[in-house]
Design a protein around this motif. Structure first.
Motif, mmCIF file in Angstrom:
data_model
loop_
_atom_site.group_PDB
_atom_site.id
_atom_site.type_symbol
_atom_site.label_atom_id
_atom_site.label_comp_id
_atom_site.label_asym_id
_atom_site.label_seq_id
_atom_site.Cartn_x
_atom_site.Cartn_y
_atom_site.Cartn_z
ATOM 1 N N ASP A 112 0.684 -0.936 0.159
ATOM 2 C CA ASP A 112 0.162 0.264 0.009
ATOM 3 C C ASP A 112 0.873 0.932 0.096
ATOM 4 O O ASP A 112 0.604 2.200 -0.334
ATOM 5 N N LEU A 113 2.114 0.912 0.405
ATOM 6 C CA LEU A 113 2.608 2.413 0.733
ATOM 7 C C LEU A 113 3.927 2.473 -0.803
ATOM 8 O O LEU A 113 4.362 3.313 -1.748
ATOM 9 N N LEU A 114 3.285 0.991 -1.473
ATOM 10 C CA LEU A 114 4.314 0.815 -2.903
ATOM 11 C C LEU A 114 3.482 1.612 -4.089
ATOM 12 O O LEU A 114 3.985 2.449 -4.509
ATOM 13 N N PHE A 115 2.558 0.761 -3.899
ATOM 14 C CA PHE A 115 1.934 0.868 -5.564
ATOM 15 C C PHE A 115 0.442 1.010 -4.697
ATOM 16 O O PHE A 115 -0.319 1.209 -3.987
ATOM 17 N N ALA A 116 0.198 1.654 -5.990
ATOM 18 C CA ALA A 116 -2.520 2.363 -5.790
ATOM 19 C C ALA A 116 -2.815 0.872 -5.804
ATOM 20 O O ALA A 116 -1.371 -0.437 -7.169
ATOM 21 N N THR A 117 -3.717 1.205 -5.604
ATOM 22 C CA THR A 117 -4.091 -0.864 -6.282
ATOM 23 C C THR A 117 -4.390 -0.764 -7.874
ATOM 24 O O THR A 117 -4.305 0.083 -8.128
ATOM 25 N N ASN A 118 -3.749 -2.175 -7.282
ATOM 26 C CA ASN A 118 -4.096 -3.148 -9.265
ATOM 27 C C ASN A 118 -2.635 -2.150 -9.916
ATOM 28 O O ASN A 118 -2.425 -2.665 -10.948
ATOM 29 N N SER A 119 -1.607 -1.650 -8.791
ATOM 30 C CA SER A 119 -0.271 -0.561 -9.837
ATOM 31 C C SER A 119 0.773 -1.394 -9.172
ATOM 32 O O SER A 119 0.474 -1.746 -9.207
ATOM 33 N N THR A 120 1.514 -1.143 -10.789
ATOM 34 C CA THR A 120 3.080 -1.833 -10.937
ATOM 35 C C THR A 120 4.204 -0.395 -10.457
ATOM 36 O O THR A 120 4.802 -0.936 -10.718
ATOM 37 N N GLN A 121 3.289 0.684 -10.583
ATOM 38 C CA GLN A 121 4.055 1.553 -10.418
ATOM 39 C C GLN A 121 4.783 2.117 -9.200
ATOM 40 O O GLN A 121 3.327 2.269 -8.219
ATOM 41 N N VAL A 122 5.982 1.926 -9.110
ATOM 42 C CA VAL A 122 6.289 2.885 -7.542
ATOM 43 C C VAL A 122 6.264 3.807 -6.748
ATOM 44 O O VAL A 122 6.602 4.798 -8.599
ATOM 45 N N SER A 123 5.374 4.300 -6.048
ATOM 46 C CA SER A 123 5.587 5.452 -5.672
ATOM 47 C C SER A 123 6.721 5.978 -5.173
ATOM 48 O O SER A 123 7.447 5.676 -5.181
ATOM 49 N N ARG A 124 6.257 7.800 -5.551
ATOM 50 C CA ARG A 124 7.580 8.034 -5.395
ATOM 51 C C ARG A 124 8.287 8.268 -3.710
ATOM 52 O O ARG A 124 9.484 8.383 -4.010
ATOM 53 N N MET A 207 -0.947 -6.779 5.850
ATOM 54 C CA MET A 207 0.450 -6.470 6.008
ATOM 55 C C MET A 207 0.658 -7.752 5.249
ATOM 56 O O MET A 207 1.733 -7.831 4.762
ATOM 57 N N ASN A 208 -0.541 -8.364 4.198
ATOM 58 C CA ASN A 208 0.321 -9.930 3.686
ATOM 59 C C ASN A 208 0.589 -9.310 2.525
ATOM 60 O O ASN A 208 1.068 -9.408 1.591
ATOM 61 N N ARG A 209 -0.423 -8.220 1.909
ATOM 62 C CA ARG A 209 0.045 -7.391 0.748
ATOM 63 C C ARG A 209 2.210 -6.344 1.204
ATOM 64 O O ARG A 209 1.600 -5.153 1.965
ATOM 65 N N ARG A 210 2.678 -7.112 0.628
ATOM 66 C CA ARG A 210 4.129 -6.821 0.642
ATOM 67 C C ARG A 210 5.416 -7.212 -0.339
ATOM 68 O O ARG A 210 4.852 -7.839 -0.584
ATOM 69 N N VAL A 211 5.808 -6.026 0.152
ATOM 70 C CA VAL A 211 7.142 -6.786 -1.033
ATOM 71 C C VAL A 211 8.288 -7.057 0.219
ATOM 72 O O VAL A 211 8.556 -5.830 0.789
ATOM 73 N N GLU A 212 8.935 -8.090 0.487
ATOM 74 C CA GLU A 212 10.274 -8.040 1.220
ATOM 75 C C GLU A 212 11.428 -8.163 0.333
ATOM 76 O O GLU A 212 11.435 -9.038 -1.111
ATOM 77 N N ILE A 213 12.173 -7.510 0.460
ATOM 78 C CA ILE A 213 13.740 -7.494 0.213
ATOM 79 C C ILE A 213 14.930 -9.117 1.186
ATOM 80 O O ILE A 213 15.398 -7.731 2.168
ATOM 81 N N VAL A 214 15.149 -9.760 1.227
ATOM 82 C CA VAL A 214 15.517 -9.997 1.608
ATOM 83 C C VAL A 214 17.798 -10.260 1.373
ATOM 84 O O VAL A 214 17.825 -11.165 0.012
ATOM 85 N N ILE A 215 18.100 -10.231 1.829
ATOM 86 C CA ILE A 215 19.187 -10.064 2.476
ATOM 87 C C ILE A 215 20.692 -11.122 2.299
ATOM 88 O O ILE A 215 20.401 -11.172 3.654
ATOM 89 N N THR A 216 20.653 -11.710 1.528
ATOM 90 C CA THR A 216 21.695 -12.712 2.593
ATOM 91 C C THR A 216 23.185 -13.159 1.760
ATOM 92 O O THR A 216 23.513 -12.915 0.615
ATOM 93 N N PRO A 217 24.303 -13.083 2.660
ATOM 94 C CA PRO A 217 25.681 -12.639 2.961
ATOM 95 C C PRO A 217 25.546 -14.205 2.080
ATOM 96 O O PRO A 217 25.377 -15.034 2.163
ATOM 97 N N ASN A 218 26.570 -14.207 0.661
ATOM 98 C CA ASN A 218 27.403 -15.379 -0.272
ATOM 99 C C ASN A 218 28.347 -16.242 0.745
ATOM 100 O O ASN A 218 28.815 -15.623 1.791
#
Length: 218
Positions: A112-124, A207-218
């Protein structure tokens, strides 16, 4: 090497390193210490196995050296995660989650912070936050990044799957535009399959509508 002697070697190497860590507070250096213990264990096992044909004394020495080396590597990974997590928490908005479990970092942005409803355009607003994440990734380059899109269960499951994939790709594109190497990033759509809250109420679905960025050491 007898079974009885090996735990003593491992414990000595592990506790020696942990005792040297800064005891500034109960939560300080937690992941550094965890990394040291894990590394010490792996190093001790590897050291013992690689010198399996030697005497008991030689195998004990090899295990001790392996534990010490492993503790150093493990502590370095844990310390790097600790530093990166703290820097991200200071730099990002309060509504962007940053968690560190000692093995990886997870940055969570609400869709909801990233996108408008049904949109894939990332908010400013979210573009700015993602540029901060990209800058952090560039400062800590020895990691792999999985960008995972999630949805609630409202609507058709196949549509939600596709939407989660496109949104993960949109977030990845911002990170790539911030200079992160494409070899480090993988975009994944999880659709509605991995909820972290109930889909039976509005707050859970949010809460379920989210994007996770998972950063894992090599």
């Amino acid at each position: 090497m007898t079974i009885k002697k090996f735990p003593l070697v491992l414990a000595a190497a592990s506790l020696t390193f942990v005792a040297a860590c800064d005891p500034a507070g109960p939560n300080q250096m937690q992941n550094t210490q965890q990394g040291a213990l894990i590394g010490a264990g792996a190093g001790a096992v590897l050291g013992a196995l690689t010198n399996n044909d030697g005497s008991v004394r030689e195998r004990n020495q090899a295990a001790l050296i392996g534990a010490a080396l492993g503790a150093g590597v493990g502590a370095g990974v844990g310390n790097s995660l600790d530093r990166q997590a703290e820097e991200l928490r200071r730099a990002l908005r309060n509504d962007v989650g940053v968690s560190n479990n000692g093995n990886n970092l997870v940055v969570v942005l609400s869709q909801d912070l990233l996108f408008a409803t049904n949109s894939t355009q990332v908010s400013r607003v979210s573009q700015n936050e993602l540029r901060i994440v990209a800058n952090s990734l560039n400062q800590y380059p020895n990691t792999t990044v999985n960008v995972i899109g999630h949805t609630d269960n409202v609507g058709d499951a196949s549509f939600n799957q596709g939407l989660s994939e496109r949104r993960a790709q949109a977030v990845s594109a911002i990170l790539l535009g911030g200079g992160v190497s494409p070899n480090r990033i993988r975009s994944i759509g999880a659709g509605e399959n991995n909820p972290i809250a109930s889909n039976l109420n509005a707050s859970g679905r949010q809460m379920n509508r989210r994007v996770e960025i998972v950063i894992t050491p090599n």
